[in-house]
Design an enzyme around this catalytic site. Structure first.
Site, PDB file in Angstrom:
ATOM      1  N   GLY A 187       5.309  -3.655 -11.656  1.00  0.00           N
ATOM      2  CA  GLY A 187       4.590  -3.495 -10.389  1.00  0.00           C
ATOM      3  C   GLY A 187       3.431  -4.678 -10.395  1.00  0.00           C
ATOM      4  O   GLY A 187       2.856  -5.130  -9.397  1.00  0.00           O
TER       5      GLY A 187
ATOM      6  N   ASP B  11      -0.880  -2.382 -11.146  1.00  0.00           N
ATOM      7  CA  ASP B  11      -0.767  -2.164  -9.389  1.00  0.00           C
ATOM      8  C   ASP B  11      -1.717  -0.941  -8.914  1.00  0.00           C
ATOM      9  O   ASP B  11      -2.441  -1.196  -8.018  1.00  0.00           O
ATOM     10  CB  ASP B  11       0.704  -2.346  -8.907  1.00  0.00           C
ATOM     11  CG  ASP B  11       1.419  -1.249  -9.464  1.00  0.00           C
ATOM     12  OD1 ASP B  11       0.912  -0.437 -10.609  1.00  0.00           O
ATOM     13  OD2 ASP B  11       2.635  -1.700  -9.159  1.00  0.00           O
TER      14      ASP B  11
ATOM     15  N   ASP C  58      -2.180   6.232 -10.105  1.00  0.00           N
ATOM     16  CA  ASP C  58      -1.531   7.313  -9.242  1.00  0.00           C
ATOM     17  C   ASP C  58      -2.045   8.686 -10.209  1.00  0.00           C
ATOM     18  O   ASP C  58      -3.135   9.029 -10.243  1.00  0.00           O
ATOM     19  CB  ASP C  58      -0.126   7.018  -8.891  1.00  0.00           C
ATOM     20  CG  ASP C  58       0.362   8.189  -8.128  1.00  0.00           C
ATOM     21  OD1 ASP C  58      -0.236   9.060  -8.074  1.00  0.00           O
ATOM     22  OD2 ASP C  58       1.393   7.956  -7.327  1.00  0.00           O
TER      23      ASP C  58
ATOM     24  N   VAL D 292       3.517   4.157  -1.856  1.00  0.00           N
ATOM     25  CA  VAL D 292       3.407   3.085  -1.257  1.00  0.00           C
ATOM     26  C   VAL D 292       4.297   1.955  -1.672  1.00  0.00           C
ATOM     27  O   VAL D 292       4.555   1.994  -3.042  1.00  0.00           O
ATOM     28  CB  VAL D 292       1.964   2.387  -1.281  1.00  0.00           C
ATOM     29  CG1 VAL D 292       0.947   3.227  -0.134  1.00  0.00           C
ATOM     30  CG2 VAL D 292       1.344   2.689  -2.633  1.00  0.00           C
TER      31      VAL D 292
ATOM     32  N   ASP E  22       7.529  -1.036  -5.839  1.00  0.00           N
ATOM     33  CA  ASP E  22       8.657  -0.795  -5.344  1.00  0.00           C
ATOM     34  C   ASP E  22       8.971   0.581  -4.805  1.00  0.00           C
ATOM     35  O   ASP E  22       8.381   1.468  -5.299  1.00  0.00           O
ATOM     36  CB  ASP E  22       9.474  -1.069  -6.439  1.00  0.00           C
ATOM     37  CG  ASP E  22       9.545  -0.242  -7.781  1.00  0.00           C
ATOM     38  OD1 ASP E  22       8.538   0.224  -7.980  1.00  0.00           O
ATOM     39  OD2 ASP E  22      10.589   0.368  -8.026  1.00  0.00           O
TER      40      ASP E  22
ATOM     41  N   ARG F 242       9.216  -4.988  -3.184  1.00  0.00           N
ATOM     42  CA  ARG F 242       8.071  -5.550  -4.108  1.00  0.00           C
ATOM     43  C   ARG F 242       7.525  -6.823  -3.250  1.00  0.00           C
ATOM     44  O   ARG F 242       6.451  -7.206  -3.508  1.00  0.00           O
ATOM     45  CB  ARG F 242       8.700  -5.930  -5.400  1.00  0.00           C
ATOM     46  CG  ARG F 242       9.025  -4.754  -6.354  1.00  0.00           C
ATOM     47  CD  ARG F 242       9.159  -5.109  -7.764  1.00  0.00           C
ATOM     48  NE  ARG F 242       9.728  -4.266  -8.539  1.00  0.00           N
ATOM     49  CZ  ARG F 242       9.118  -3.308  -9.313  1.00  0.00           C
ATOM     50  NH1 ARG F 242       7.774  -3.126  -9.083  1.00  0.00           N
ATOM     51  NH2 ARG F 242       9.900  -2.524 -10.276  1.00  0.00           N
TER      52      ARG F 242
HETATM   53  P1  XMP Z   1       1.001   7.128 -12.832  1.00  0.00           P
HETATM   54  O1  XMP Z   1       1.402   8.049 -11.824  1.00  0.00           O
HETATM   55  O2  XMP Z   1       1.376   7.168 -14.194  1.00  0.00           O
HETATM   56  O3  XMP Z   1       1.920   5.691 -12.205  1.00  0.00           O
HETATM   57  O4  XMP Z   1      -0.501   6.761 -12.530  1.00  0.00           O
HETATM   58  C1  XMP Z   1       2.447   4.953 -12.968  1.00  0.00           C
HETATM   59  C2  XMP Z   1       3.187   3.917 -12.370  1.00  0.00           C
HETATM   60  O5  XMP Z   1       3.860   4.337 -11.480  1.00  0.00           O
HETATM   61  C3  XMP Z   1       4.215   3.701 -10.203  1.00  0.00           C
HETATM   62  N1  XMP Z   1       3.611   4.299  -8.961  1.00  0.00           N
HETATM   63  C4  XMP Z   1       4.042   3.664  -7.889  1.00  0.00           C
HETATM   64  N2  XMP Z   1       4.740   2.825  -7.534  1.00  0.00           N
HETATM   65  N3  XMP Z   1       4.217   3.303  -5.175  1.00  0.00           N
HETATM   66  C5  XMP Z   1       4.893   2.654  -6.066  1.00  0.00           C
HETATM   67  O6  XMP Z   1       5.685   1.780  -5.372  1.00  0.00           O
HETATM   68  C6  XMP Z   1       3.513   4.430  -5.428  1.00  0.00           C
HETATM   69  O7  XMP Z   1       2.826   5.161  -4.655  1.00  0.00           O
HETATM   70  C7  XMP Z   1       3.254   4.640  -6.847  1.00  0.00           C
HETATM   71  N4  XMP Z   1       2.676   5.415  -7.792  1.00  0.00           N
HETATM   72  C8  XMP Z   1       2.861   5.226  -8.880  1.00  0.00           C
HETATM   73  C9  XMP Z   1       3.426   2.567 -10.624  1.00  0.00           C
HETATM   74  O8  XMP Z   1       4.206   1.356 -11.164  1.00  0.00           O
HETATM   75  C10 XMP Z   1       2.431   2.817 -11.577  1.00  0.00           C
HETATM   76  O9  XMP Z   1       1.875   2.124 -12.389  1.00  0.00           O
END
Ligand code: XMP
Length: 183
Positions: A48, A104, A107, A157, A163, A169
């Protein structure tokens, strides 16, 4: 730019390419100030971060190195599995280096907490976290980025490297995914 596919997925713009570019410029100025003479290693989290990292480093006028890690926690869905696995490690020793992790989005924080703990065990001289986007109040674990550019509330998002099941992406804007019946 609202797009519609046959599967009734709508992409609602959240941050435009100009807002993203401003955020990257602000982050780059802060990183430049803090790391100017430190020859840092920027560790991008695949996949990402690839666009953010590419835009960020081209604004840094300093000696630096770039490495990558790849973690897996999300499957094809939009919820974290909570199970984090290191799929690709950094290639060069980080002991004694100034390490800046670039991702990126922050979350749940589960993936990045796992990564920061893993990297800390390699005894870098310093270890900081830089993310483009933070989901407000969504972190399950205590983790705060040292640099961030944009904030959002709930939602999934895509775009600018992010993605959904490996798609979207390449969108220049960051958009919220909306589907009939929810996602
Ligand atoms: P966490 O939840 O561990 O997130 O903080 C880890 C990875 O998950 C992906 N991620 C997302 N990818 N839209 C995306 O396309 C989202 O809303 C989203 N939330 C989490 C991202 O790669 C992040 O590093």
């Amino acid at each position: 730019m609202a797009q519609m596919t046959p599967a009734t997925v709508r992409l609602k713009p959240l941050f435009t390419r100009d807002e993203i570019a401003d955020a990257v410029r602000r982050i780059a100025a802060a990183v430049q100030r803090d790391y100017d003479d430190k020859n840092p290693v920027l560790v991008g989290v695949l996949k990402g971060s690839f666009i953010f990292l590419a835009d960020l480093v081209r604004q840094l006028e300093m000696s630096l190195e770039i490495d990558f890690v790849r973690l897996s926690s999300y499957g094809a869905g939009t919820q974290t599995s909570g199970q984090v696995r290191l799929v690709q490690k950094v290639e060069r020793p980080l002991k004694g280096r100034h390490v800046l992790v670039v991702d990126d989005i922050l979350d749940s924080g589960l993936t990045l907490k796992f990564l920061m703990d893993y990297l800390a065990r390699q005894k870098p001289a310093s270890l900081r976290l830089c993310v483009l986007l933070v989901k407000r109040g969504q972190q399950y674990v205590p983790i705060t980025p040292d640099y961030h550019g944009l904030q959002m509330d709930e939602g999934f998002v895509v775009g600018y490297g992010l993605d959904w099941d490996q798609k979207y992406r390449n969108l220049p804007d960051i958009c919220v995914v909306e589907m009939d019946g929810g996602i």
